[in-house]
Write a protein that holds these residues in place. Structure first.
Motif, PDB file in Angstrom:
ATOM      1  N   ILE A 111       0.836  -1.200   0.000  1.00 26.59           N
ATOM      2  CA  ILE A 111       0.000   0.000   0.000  1.00 26.59           C
ATOM      3  C   ILE A 111       0.872   1.252   0.000  1.00 26.59           C
ATOM      4  O   ILE A 111       0.580   2.228  -0.718  1.00 26.59           O
ATOM      5  N   ASP A 112       1.958   1.233   0.775  1.00 30.45           N
ATOM      6  CA  ASP A 112       2.906   2.352   0.757  1.00 30.45           C
ATOM      7  C   ASP A 112       3.389   2.618  -0.669  1.00 30.45           C
ATOM      8  O   ASP A 112       3.478   3.775  -1.111  1.00 30.45           O
ATOM      9  N   ALA A 113       3.697   1.555  -1.391  1.00 30.16           N
ATOM     10  CA  ALA A 113       4.214   1.695  -2.755  1.00 30.16           C
ATOM     11  C   ALA A 113       3.190   2.333  -3.676  1.00 30.16           C
ATOM     12  O   ALA A 113       3.537   3.146  -4.549  1.00 30.16           O
ATOM     13  N   VAL A 114       1.905   1.981  -3.504  1.00 26.29           N
ATOM     14  CA  VAL A 114       0.856   2.582  -4.331  1.00 26.29           C
ATOM     15  C   VAL A 114       0.745   4.077  -4.037  1.00 26.29           C
ATOM     16  O   VAL A 114       0.665   4.898  -4.965  1.00 26.29           O
ATOM     17  N   LEU A 115       0.751   4.450  -2.772  1.00 20.86           N
ATOM     18  CA  LEU A 115       0.651   5.867  -2.423  1.00 20.86           C
ATOM     19  C   LEU A 115       1.824   6.656  -3.007  1.00 20.86           C
ATOM     20  O   LEU A 115       1.648   7.758  -3.543  1.00 20.86           O
ATOM     21  N   ASP A 116       3.011   6.092  -2.926  1.00 19.01           N
ATOM     22  CA  ASP A 116       4.182   6.757  -3.509  1.00 19.01           C
ATOM     23  C   ASP A 116       4.032   6.886  -5.025  1.00 19.01           C
ATOM     24  O   ASP A 116       4.334   7.938  -5.608  1.00 19.01           O
ATOM     25  N   ALA A 117       3.562   5.814  -5.669  1.00 17.42           N
ATOM     26  CA  ALA A 117       3.436   5.814  -7.132  1.00 17.42           C
ATOM     27  C   ALA A 117       2.373   6.792  -7.598  1.00 17.42           C
ATOM     28  O   ALA A 117       2.545   7.482  -8.615  1.00 17.42           O
ATOM     29  N   VAL A 118       1.251   6.862  -6.880  1.00 18.64           N
ATOM     30  CA  VAL A 118       0.200   7.808  -7.255  1.00 18.64           C
ATOM     31  C   VAL A 118       0.690   9.241  -7.092  1.00 18.64           C
ATOM     32  O   VAL A 118       0.436  10.102  -7.948  1.00 18.64           O
ATOM     33  N   ALA A 119       1.407   9.516  -6.003  1.00 17.86           N
ATOM     34  CA  ALA A 119       1.939  10.862  -5.797  1.00 17.86           C
ATOM     35  C   ALA A 119       2.879  11.251  -6.939  1.00 17.86           C
ATOM     36  O   ALA A 119       2.803  12.367  -7.472  1.00 17.86           O
ATOM     37  N   GLU A 120       3.741  10.324  -7.336  1.00 17.55           N
ATOM     38  CA  GLU A 120       4.668  10.590  -8.439  1.00 17.55           C
ATOM     39  C   GLU A 120       3.918  10.785  -9.749  1.00 17.55           C
ATOM     40  O   GLU A 120       4.251  11.677 -10.548  1.00 17.55           O
ATOM     41  N   TYR A 121       2.882   9.975  -9.953  1.00 20.34           N
ATOM     42  CA  TYR A 121       2.107  10.068 -11.195  1.00 20.34           C
ATOM     43  C   TYR A 121       1.357  11.394 -11.266  1.00 20.34           C
ATOM     44  O   TYR A 121       1.296  12.025 -12.326  1.00 20.34           O
ATOM     45  N   GLN A 122       0.800  11.827 -10.159  1.00 20.97           N
ATOM     46  CA  GLN A 122       0.117  13.120 -10.135  1.00 20.97           C
ATOM     47  C   GLN A 122       1.075  14.249 -10.473  1.00 20.97           C
ATOM     48  O   GLN A 122       0.742  15.169 -11.233  1.00 20.97           O
ATOM     49  N   GLN A 123       2.271  14.187  -9.936  1.00 17.50           N
ATOM     50  CA  GLN A 123       3.255  15.241 -10.164  1.00 17.50           C
ATOM     51  C   GLN A 123       3.761  15.256 -11.593  1.00 17.50           C
ATOM     52  O   GLN A 123       4.190  16.293 -12.100  1.00 17.50           O
ATOM     53  N   SER A 124       3.681  14.105 -12.252  1.00 17.56           N
ATOM     54  CA  SER A 124       4.161  14.021 -13.634  1.00 17.56           C
ATOM     55  C   SER A 124       3.196  14.650 -14.621  1.00 17.56           C
ATOM     56  O   SER A 124       3.536  14.837 -15.794  1.00 17.56           O
ATOM     57  N   GLY A 125       1.966  14.973 -14.151  1.00 18.36           N
ATOM     58  CA  GLY A 125       0.979  15.591 -15.032  1.00 18.36           C
ATOM     59  C   GLY A 125       0.443  14.624 -16.058  1.00 18.36           C
ATOM     60  O   GLY A 125       0.567  14.846 -17.263  1.00 18.36           O
ATOM     61  N   ASN A 126      -0.155  13.528 -15.599  1.00 19.35           N
ATOM     62  CA  ASN A 126      -0.633  12.508 -16.539  1.00 19.35           C
ATOM     63  C   ASN A 126      -1.609  13.107 -17.543  1.00 19.35           C
ATOM     64  O   ASN A 126      -2.335  14.048 -17.255  1.00 19.35           O
ATOM     65  N   GLN A 127      -1.615  12.536 -18.743  1.00 20.51           N
ATOM     66  CA  GLN A 127      -2.307  13.170 -19.858  1.00 20.51           C
ATOM     67  C   GLN A 127      -3.702  12.617 -20.122  1.00 20.51           C
ATOM     68  O   GLN A 127      -4.356  13.021 -21.077  1.00 20.51           O
TER      69      GLN A 127
END
Length: 394
Positions: A111-127
């Protein structure tokens, strides 16, 4: 129309507003809805921007899915941007303009890994369709009602985990599913209520009074109503009885005709205020894919004729549903009209998430999160903040 344009008009379309349907035109400027003009209005739209012909179709507010695990071969538990691109691109093509990345009952590390990945994905500006946050479905659920969740990881609520997640990723967790009858649940629900996290009952064996007590503590949501919860009995109304009769609680429904019988959906709509019902997909990685064997939370899932079930035990395991299919199902199999179904798919989830001032309906000043559908409600084009994220013609 160019895919990166934030300024355009759409005309010759039936516009589904909050309180009525009008045939007319919409002007989008800088990603927001600037002007709505009905055919019998004297208003005028700018003539110096690109015009999109709606061809007599339907312009809907974009759908918001608060319970979705994956799609097109991607699962949020995979915790990587490639998987997230698959999910958000696929669901954008089905009219979704915002979603909560939904986890499974798993280890804290996963679950920690998902939260980290979502935070990174949000910051990347998904299209594609934006991730509005995370829905933690478990691991604080009932051993009696695991559904397709992995029982090896079921735990009592851990307040220190919630505090840690919220400290590391403030505001990321929007919704958390738990069994209110478990130890420490009431304290966890009260803490979530105080910290802006929606507490939801799901995968639960809670008695009627336990759900009422949880609602008193701040619980306001029920996950996939009817499924994986104690049912209704005339002397012990159970989880379901409390959900159907307590107007403080939003009720999700998986609107595919498989998870819930049409008569049970009708009963829910008769019992609940319309502004407390939300349609969701509970889609897994098999959505948009062919029949076969897939994975959900580490468990094998077999999809046959579009229905997903665990290989061991045969329990329903999420769905291959999309929001546009759920929209069509509700329109064709209930007494609701298009305004009401739009409210269930867009307005209600936006209100619950506290973003209705920005999205969830078609109104001047709001983000241009829009779906163009044809007469049979097939998605032709999807926009997020005025930007095309899907076009059938491209």
């Amino acid at each position: 129309m160019t895919t990166n344009s934030l300024n355009w008009n759409i005309h010759n379309v039936h516009i589904v507003l909050e309180d009525r349907v009008v045939r007319g035109s919409v002007h989008v400027s800088n990603g927001r809805i600037a002007t709505i003009v009905s055919e019998d209005s004297s208003g005028e739209l700018p003539a110096d921007v690109e015009n999109v012909d709606g061809k007599g179709g339907w312009l809907l507010p974009g759908f918001i899915d608060v319970h979705v695990h994956g799609g097109f071969g991607g699962d949020f538990m995979y915790a990587n941007s490639e998987s997230y691109d698959r999910i958000t691109k696929f669901h954008a093509a089905q009219g979704t303009t915002g979603m909560l990345a939904t986890t499974m009952t798993a280890s804290k590390e996963a679950i920690d890994a998902v939260l980290d990945a979502v935070a990174e994905y949000q910051q990347s500006g998904n299209q594609y369709a934006p991730l509005l946050g995370v829905h933690l479905e478990g691991p604080f659920i009932s051993e009696k009602w695991p559904g397709a969740q992995n029982p090896a990881y079921i735990r009592d609520p851990q307040l220190e985990w919630l505090q840690e997640w919220n400290t590391k990723h403030p505001g990321m967790v929007k919704l958390l599913t738990l069994a209110p009858e478990k130890n420490n649940s009431k304290e966890a629900i009260a803490w979530m209520s105080e910290n802006g996290i929606i507490a939801a009952a799901g995968h639960t064996d809670a008695l009627y009074e336990e759900i009422k007590g949880a609602a008193d503590a701040g619980l306001t949501h029920a996950v996939h109503t009817y499924n994986a919860m104690r049912g209704l009995h005339h002397r012990e109304p159970g989880t379901l009885g409390a959900v159907l009769t307590d107007d403080r609680i939003y009720a999700e429904i998986i609107a595919d005709g498989e998870h819930v019988h049409p008569a049970a959906i009708a009963l829910m709509l008769a019992a609940k205020p319309l502004d407390r019902v939300i349609i969701v997909t509970d889609a897994i990685e098999a959505a948009g894919m062919s029949d076969g064997t897939y994975e959900l939370g580490g468990l094998a899932v077999v999809v046959k004729n579009g229905t997903a079930r665990l290989r061991e035990g045969n329990a329903l395991a999420g769905s291959s549903l999309t929001m546009i299919r759920a929209f069509r199902y509700m329109l064709n199999n209930t007494k609701l009209g298009i305004l009401e179904v739009s409210q269930l798919a867009s307005g209600n989830p936006a209100r619950e998430l506290g973003i209705f001032d920005q999205t969830g309906s078609i109104a001047e000043g709001k983000q241009a999160d829009l779906v163009l559908a044809d007469a049979e409600f097939n998605v032709e084009r999807t926009w997020v903040s005025g930007r095309t994220v899907f076009s059938k013609s491209e």
